[in-house]
Scaffold this active site. Structure first.
Site, PDB file in Angstrom:
ATOM      1  N   SER A 141      23.209  41.295  58.717  1.00  0.00           N
ATOM      2  CA  SER A 141      22.804  42.304  57.723  1.00  0.00           C
ATOM      3  C   SER A 141      22.667  43.636  58.445  1.00  0.00           C
ATOM      4  CB  SER A 141      21.446  41.881  57.138  1.00  0.00           C
ATOM      5  OG  SER A 141      20.868  42.929  56.398  1.00  0.00           O
ATOM      6  N   TYR A 154      12.861  38.722  58.183  1.00  0.00           N
ATOM      7  CA  TYR A 154      14.311  38.667  57.959  1.00  0.00           C
ATOM      8  C   TYR A 154      15.049  39.427  59.062  1.00  0.00           C
ATOM      9  CZ  TYR A 154      18.677  39.663  55.348  1.00  0.00           C
ATOM     10  OH  TYR A 154      19.976  39.770  54.941  1.00  0.00           O
ATOM     11  N   LYS A 158      17.842  38.163  61.678  1.00  0.00           N
ATOM     12  CA  LYS A 158      19.221  38.665  61.676  1.00  0.00           C
ATOM     13  C   LYS A 158      19.598  39.300  63.012  1.00  0.00           C
ATOM     14  CE  LYS A 158      20.495  37.391  57.460  1.00  0.00           C
ATOM     15  NZ  LYS A 158      21.457  36.304  57.258  1.00  0.00           N
TER      16      LYS A 158
HETATM   17  N1  NAD Z   1      22.897  40.755  48.939  1.00  0.00           N
HETATM   18  C1  NAD Z   1      22.677  41.638  49.890  1.00  0.00           C
HETATM   19  O1  NAD Z   1      22.497  42.832  49.629  1.00  0.00           O
HETATM   20  C2  NAD Z   1      22.727  41.193  51.334  1.00  0.00           C
HETATM   21  C3  NAD Z   1      22.741  42.201  52.321  1.00  0.00           C
HETATM   22  C4  NAD Z   1      22.822  41.814  53.649  1.00  0.00           C
HETATM   23  C5  NAD Z   1      22.918  40.476  53.996  1.00  0.00           C
HETATM   24  N2  NAD Z   1      22.892  39.527  53.017  1.00  0.00           N
HETATM   25  C6  NAD Z   1      23.031  38.133  53.439  1.00  0.00           C
HETATM   26  O2  NAD Z   1      23.976  37.464  52.622  1.00  0.00           O
HETATM   27  C7  NAD Z   1      23.606  36.084  52.504  1.00  0.00           C
HETATM   28  C8  NAD Z   1      23.227  35.758  51.064  1.00  0.00           C
HETATM   29  O3  NAD Z   1      24.249  36.043  50.276  1.00  0.00           O
HETATM   30  P1  NAD Z   1      24.202  36.597  48.811  1.00  0.00           P
HETATM   31  O4  NAD Z   1      23.545  37.907  48.719  1.00  0.00           O
HETATM   32  O5  NAD Z   1      25.605  36.441  48.455  1.00  0.00           O
HETATM   33  O6  NAD Z   1      23.148  35.596  48.097  1.00  0.00           O
HETATM   34  P2  NAD Z   1      23.023  34.956  46.664  1.00  0.00           P
HETATM   35  O7  NAD Z   1      21.650  35.233  46.228  1.00  0.00           O
HETATM   36  O8  NAD Z   1      24.145  35.381  45.773  1.00  0.00           O
HETATM   37  O9  NAD Z   1      23.237  33.401  46.993  1.00  0.00           O
HETATM   38  C9  NAD Z   1      22.387  32.657  47.795  1.00  0.00           C
HETATM   39  C10 NAD Z   1      22.816  31.211  47.690  1.00  0.00           C
HETATM   40  O10 NAD Z   1      22.051  30.439  48.615  1.00  0.00           O
HETATM   41  C11 NAD Z   1      21.813  29.173  48.009  1.00  0.00           C
HETATM   42  N3  NAD Z   1      20.697  28.500  48.661  1.00  0.00           N
HETATM   43  C12 NAD Z   1      19.378  28.847  48.596  1.00  0.00           C
HETATM   44  N4  NAD Z   1      18.639  27.966  49.296  1.00  0.00           N
HETATM   45  C13 NAD Z   1      19.501  27.044  49.811  1.00  0.00           C
HETATM   46  C14 NAD Z   1      19.312  25.871  50.619  1.00  0.00           C
HETATM   47  N5  NAD Z   1      18.105  25.457  51.025  1.00  0.00           N
HETATM   48  N6  NAD Z   1      20.412  25.166  50.967  1.00  0.00           N
HETATM   49  C15 NAD Z   1      21.647  25.547  50.555  1.00  0.00           C
HETATM   50  N7  NAD Z   1      21.876  26.637  49.782  1.00  0.00           N
HETATM   51  C16 NAD Z   1      20.809  27.379  49.408  1.00  0.00           C
HETATM   52  C17 NAD Z   1      21.539  29.520  46.560  1.00  0.00           C
HETATM   53  O11 NAD Z   1      21.666  28.401  45.716  1.00  0.00           O
HETATM   54  C18 NAD Z   1      22.599  30.612  46.307  1.00  0.00           C
HETATM   55  O12 NAD Z   1      23.791  30.075  45.808  1.00  0.00           O
HETATM   56  C19 NAD Z   1      22.398  35.894  53.352  1.00  0.00           C
HETATM   57  O13 NAD Z   1      22.745  35.519  54.661  1.00  0.00           O
HETATM   58  C20 NAD Z   1      21.787  37.275  53.318  1.00  0.00           C
HETATM   59  O14 NAD Z   1      20.902  37.465  54.370  1.00  0.00           O
HETATM   60  C21 NAD Z   1      22.791  39.855  51.702  1.00  0.00           C
END
Ligand code: NAD
Length: 259
Positions: A141, A154, A158
């Site tokens: 991130s 977090y 990261k």
């Molecule tokens: N969205 C943002 O702005 C952003 C920015 C930087 C980094 N990230 C990173 O991206 C990743 C998340 O992606 P996203 O934003 O596409 O998220 P999202 O909210 O769209 O999806 C998260 C998914 O994780 C699954 N999940 C939750 N707990 C779980 C578990 N115990 N086992 C298996 N699956 C599980 C959920 O069911 C969901 O499908 C993370 O690593 C996050 O740190 C997101």
């Protein structure tokens, strides 16, 4: 097709960027293990891939459990006959609090941001080695590059993801296993809502989350949120052979936020 003949895994693949990646990788010819805890949403992604003529296996897994992090690797390799890459995309926002922190919230953040990555990597290395190389991609991130006011635990995790990937890149380079990181910025997914209005932050109750997300989306040089596909595009490059000379890199995909 850019991933013809390759076999890979995407974690957190039922939503957001992971979903976009699983669908895109399959369109580019990869057979994909679609891993997430949300069973109906996993089924939906697998259905979509198959209806477009792609190959996918849904694996419902709770990645806080070591056994599930291993099983997803074994099941994908068994189903398709090997493993070439993992986009280890799963993560968790963790708590806002440090003072008064509930350590079970800390443990959950560590389990999903760090621990599952290590377990899955351990399970994957022999399989990648057997194919003569491969690609491991982790999701960090902007909070893995600079401190985060709202998400210190977090951010701690990261930064760790990037340190792990860079170290592993050096160790695995002789075996032609490349290790890289994508560092998304503000990306339009459900998790963005949690990052923007932290439920355990004082004053969060009653806040207009969508309005706050709208403002946050403009706070970068490109002046807008990313769509999940724009992050998946970079992961696609990193798991493909086009990135054959790329290892130990952390790619900012953040509209210029960390520039
Ligand atoms: N969205 C943002 O702005 C952003 C920015 C930087 C980094 N990230 C990173 O991206 C990743 C998340 O992606 P996203 O934003 O596409 O998220 P999202 O909210 O769209 O999806 C998260 C998914 O994780 C699954 N999940 C939750 N707990 C779980 C578990 N115990 N086992 C298996 N699956 C599980 C959920 O069911 C969901 O499908 C993370 O690593 C996050 O740190 C997101």
């Amino acid at each position: 097709m850019r991933l013809q003949g390759k076999i890979g895994i995407v974690t957190g693949a039922a939503s957001g960027m992971g979903r976009a990646g699983a669908i895109r990788f399959a369109k580019e010819g990869a057979a994909v293990g679609v891993v997430d805890i949300n069973a109906p949403a996993v089924d939906e992604v697998v259905r979509e891939i198959k209806s477009n003529g792609g190959r996918a296996k849904g694996i419902v897994a709770d990645l806080t459990k070591d056994a599930d992090s291993r099983r997803m690797v074994q099941e994908t390799a068994k189903e398709f006959g090997g493993l070439d890459f993992i986009w280890n995309h799963i993560g968790h926002p963790g708590p806002w609090k440090v003072e008064g922190i509930n350590m079970s919230d800390f443990d959950l953040a560590v389990a999903l941001n760090l621990r599952t990555l290590v377990v899955a990597t351990d399970a994957a290395i022999p399989l990648l080695r057997a194919r003569g190389g491969g690609s491991l991609v982790y999701t960090a991130s902007t909070s893995g590059i600079r401190g985060s006011l709202k998400s210190p635990i977090y951010s701690m995790c990261k930064f760790g993801v990037i340190g792990f990937a860079k170290s592993l890149a050096k160790r695995l380079a002789p075996e032609r296993i490349r290790v890289n990181v994508v560092c998304p910025g503000t990306t339009d997914t459900p998790m963005l809502r949690t990052f923007t209005v932290r439920p355990d932050q004082p004053g969060a109750k009653g806040k207009d989350v969508e309005a706050a997300v709208g403002v946050r989306g403009t706070e970068n040089p490109l002046g807008r949120k990313a769509q999940p596909e724009e992050i998946a595009n970079v992961a696609l490059f990193l798991v493909s052979d086009e990135a054959s000379y790329v290892t130990g890199a952390a790619f900012s995909v953040d509209g210029g936020t960390t520039a």
